[in-house]
Structures are given as C-alpha cells and as structure tokens.
Design an enzyme around this catalytic site. Sequence first.
Site, PDB file in Angstrom:
ATOM      1  CG  HIS A 194      92.581  26.422  -7.480  1.00 55.03           C
ATOM      2  ND1 HIS A 194      91.534  27.169  -7.962  1.00 55.03           N
ATOM      3  CD2 HIS A 194      92.707  26.738  -6.167  1.00 55.03           C
ATOM      4  CE1 HIS A 194      91.054  27.926  -6.982  1.00 55.03           C
ATOM      5  NE2 HIS A 194      91.739  27.670  -5.884  1.00 55.03           N
ATOM      6  NE  ARG A 195      90.930  20.920 -14.671  1.00 62.08           N
ATOM      7  CZ  ARG A 195      90.006  21.833 -14.950  1.00 62.08           C
ATOM      8  NH1 ARG A 195      90.257  23.100 -14.788  1.00 62.08           N
ATOM      9  NH2 ARG A 195      88.827  21.454 -15.390  1.00 62.08           N
ATOM     10  CG  LEU A 196      97.091  23.246  -7.899  1.00 66.83           C
ATOM     11  CD1 LEU A 196      97.477  24.360  -6.936  1.00 66.83           C
ATOM     12  CD2 LEU A 196      98.218  23.051  -8.927  1.00 66.83           C
TER      13      LEU A 196
END
Length: 218
Positions: A194-196
């Site tokens: 999640h692009r975290l």
Amino acid sequence: MKSVHEIIAGSGEEYISGGLNEKDIPADPLDLFEKWLEEAVKRKTGLPNAMHLSTAGADGRPSGRIVLLKEFDKRGFVFYTNLDSRKGVELKENNHAALTFFWNELFRQVRLEGRVFELPSGESDSYFAIRPHDSKISALASEQSRILKNRETLENRVRELENKLKDKIIERPANWGGYYLSPSYIEFWQGRTHRLHDRIVYRRDDIKGKWNIMRLYP
Ligand SMILES: Cc1cc2nc3c(=O)[nH]c(=O)nc-3n(C[C@H](O)[C@H](O)[C@H](O)COP(=O)(O)O)c2cc1C
C-alpha cells in the site's frame, strides 16, 4: 502512449513485506549496507553492485549514469572510471554527488549523498594491475565521453595498442583511476504494501561525526 503501469501489471510481482524497524538496525549504516548487499547477491539480483551515479558540474545541471561499486569502507564507496570523462570533469568542478542502488527482487533502494575524492594513486595502480589485459587496452584506447568519429577508429586504435603492448606490462594511464564517495547521508528504503514504505536515514554533519538516525514519511 503506452502506460508503463499496464506493461508491468500482471507480471505477478508482489512487494516484499517485512519492514525496517528502528530496534533492529545497527548504529553503523555500513553494517546495514553490507547486509543488504549480501542479501541482493543471495537473491541473485542482476548486477547487485551496479549503482546510479549523479553528478552536476559548475552549471548545476545534473547528469547520471551507472557505474559498479568495487569496494566500500569507512572512507567511502569506490568506483573506477576515466578521470577526464564527463563525470570526471563534473566532479572536478563540483565534488558533491549521489549514488543510488536499486534491488528490484528485494524491493529495496539505497540512496547515498556526499563528496567525492580521488583514490590515492597507489590504490588505483593496484586495482588497474589486476584487471584483464583486454580491459587495460580498452582503458587506454577510450577517450571516454569524447566524440568518436566512427566505430572503426576505436577498433583500429585497439588493434594498434594490442600489437604495441603484446607481452608488455601495461601501466595505468594517468587519466584512469578510482574515486570514493564519502557519504554524509545514507537512506535505506524498503518497499512495503500500500505504498507505506519504510525510509530510514542515517545523517552526519561531518566526516568524523556520529550518525543520527531518523525515519521519513514514505
Ligand atoms: C552495468 C553498467 C556498469 C558500468 N560500470 C561502469 C564503471 O564501473 N565505470 C565506468 O566508467 N563506466 C561504467 N559504465 C558506463 C557508464 O554508465 C557511462 O556510460 C560511462 O562511464 C561514461 O559516462 P560519462 O560520460 O557520464 O562520464 C557502466 C555501465 C553499465 C550499464
């Protein structure tokens, strides 16, 4: 126009989960770099020691290219090249530079920033001496980054040098040698879902200073 996203989608690539936690990281970024490089080698990423080198000369316009990391230690990250090449000229004008590694299979990136210095000539001599004969000839023949009239000119030059230097010890040309980038900023980037992503930065104010560790928003 074709979207790169569409080309990549469906490749089945999944981000590596498992992150970078402050409690697990060493005080010295070189220890973490060594671990990541070893993991890249084990994971059989293509050319794990390939790194992007960014430079900018006096005009401030950046240029980039890939070079190979040959050594690293407390002093810095070493690569070899032609000292009169475009990168060599830019580094003479401005020795601030950046290196970037990308290991796709591990979804990892390492970014380094710092100043670049020439290696002592004795060290460049030693490295040049262990290079294969053909690579030595190529180093002599190539006026790296200069305009070459045609391929034939280069091949003729190589042939002439081969004849002239057959069975001779080839000395390192004065315009070929090593540089090291002495980092003041090293960022370890671990891709996550999640692009975290995790971004852990080691920064120091001067070459002898202690490393300060911080986390950045992805
Ligand atoms: C995988 C790879 C590794 C390379 N390794 C080096 C290297 O270690 N030293 C070098 O001078 N050029 C290397 N090159 C060529 C450089 O990318 C570049 O073309 C050359 O150094 C001239 O750059 P310049 O004109 O900006 O100085 C490599 C290229 C690739 C694709």
